[in-house]
Design an enzyme around this catalytic site. Sequence first.
Site, PDB file in Angstrom:
ATOM      1  CE  LYS A 163      -1.726  -1.811   3.652  1.00 21.79           C
ATOM      2  NZ  LYS A 163      -2.479  -2.104   4.899  1.00 21.79           N
ATOM      3  CB  THR A 194      -6.133   8.320   7.013  1.00 19.08           C
ATOM      4  OG1 THR A 194      -5.088   8.691   7.927  1.00 19.08           O
ATOM      5  CG2 THR A 194      -6.274   9.380   5.947  1.00 19.08           C
ATOM      6  N   GLY A 196      -7.722   3.638  10.387  1.00 16.04           N
ATOM      7  CA  GLY A 196      -8.414   2.404   9.998  1.00 16.04           C
ATOM      8  C   GLY A 196      -8.456   2.127   8.508  1.00 16.04           C
ATOM      9  CB  THR A 197      -6.980   3.746   5.476  1.00 15.21           C
ATOM     10  OG1 THR A 197      -5.723   3.909   6.117  1.00 15.21           O
ATOM     11  CG2 THR A 197      -7.688   5.065   5.426  1.00 15.21           C
ATOM     12  N   GLY A 198      -6.149   0.883   6.524  1.00 14.01           N
ATOM     13  CA  GLY A 198      -5.561  -0.419   6.207  1.00 14.01           C
ATOM     14  C   GLY A 198      -6.511  -1.552   6.567  1.00 14.01           C
ATOM     15  CB  CYS A 199      -8.659  -2.079   9.564  1.00 14.14           C
ATOM     16  SG  CYS A 199      -7.394  -1.761  10.804  1.00 14.14           S
TER      17      CYS A 199
HETATM   18  O1  PXL Z   1      -4.791   0.367  11.797  1.00 13.55           O
HETATM   19  C1  PXL Z   1      -4.038  -0.555  12.495  1.00 13.55           C
HETATM   20  C2  PXL Z   1      -4.767  -1.047  13.711  1.00 13.55           C
HETATM   21  C3  PXL Z   1      -5.230  -2.343  13.718  1.00 13.55           C
HETATM   22  N1  PXL Z   1      -5.891  -2.871  14.773  1.00 13.55           N
HETATM   23  C4  PXL Z   1      -6.127  -2.141  15.863  1.00 13.55           C
HETATM   24  C5  PXL Z   1      -5.700  -0.815  15.919  1.00 13.55           C
HETATM   25  C6  PXL Z   1      -4.997  -0.252  14.818  1.00 13.55           C
HETATM   26  C7  PXL Z   1      -4.550   1.140  14.865  1.00 13.55           C
HETATM   27  O2  PXL Z   1      -4.757   1.877  15.790  1.00 13.55           O
HETATM   28  O3  PXL Z   1      -5.957  -0.092  17.013  1.00 13.55           O
HETATM   29  C8  PXL Z   1      -6.850  -2.754  17.007  1.00 13.55           C
END
Ligand code: PXL
Length: 247
Positions: A163, A194, A196-199
């Site tokens: 990414k 932004t 949580g974008t990766g999640c």
């Molecule tokens: O975005 C990565 C991430 C994944 N999982 C949890 C997070 C974070 C970023 O803060 O808190 C639980």
Amino acid sequence: MTVALTIAGSDASGGAGIQADLKTFHRFHVFGQAVITLITVQNTRGVEQVYTLPPELVEAQIRAVIEDIPPGAAKTGALGSEEVAARIAKLAERFDFPLVVDPVMSAKNGARLGGGPFAPCFLLTPNLEEASAMAGFEVNDSDSMRRAARKLQSLGAANVLIKGGHLRGDAVDLLYADGEFHEFRAPRIPTRHTHGTGCALSAAITAELAKGTPLVEAVRRAKQFVTGAIRSNPGLGSGAGPLNFFA
Ligand code: PXL
């Protein structure tokens, strides 16, 4: 009904982790299952605490869920410890559905969320920092992204999506699949929201894979969703706020 599973950490503020994954699954009309690996204390300003669950409890959750309702695809997010990562790698040898590994290392403020080496998987989705750590060299442009994708494939990921959200200029993600490179380009959106974008991206890909969508098309749809979700973010919180999961 199509089912997808996430194995990840809880972000009580609702923007990342398990919460982001479930909202994304729902948005893609997929029934979401959620195995929790760790609990964070956080808000949009950052992560204050990380509490990891016992590896045997994580493993027991996965076994209970998949023996009863096998998902069409699964993803992992924050794992929190090498022991949890190792147990998932062992279980994944027997998964008969595609596994997407989002190798989360740390939250934006540096809190450690990562586990050990990644499980062999159908798709690995590192950002530039994670790709650098796993490849063992700096990944910061198109050429190094290509070299890293090849290297990570040789380490056990059938396909690799690096990414480029942290590149300068356009946000260009690079997919290496079946020996071919595919670029997914979106204009950079000037916003701090932004979180949580990766999640959301890996969850959206997982939802599409669960439905049987071919990988390149799954990534295209997921990227389109995340771009729209950033663009229409609700501006919540005083720090790095969450996306619009209704986008
Ligand atoms: O975005 C990565 C991430 C994944 N999982 C949890 C997070 C974070 C970023 O803060 O808190 C639980």
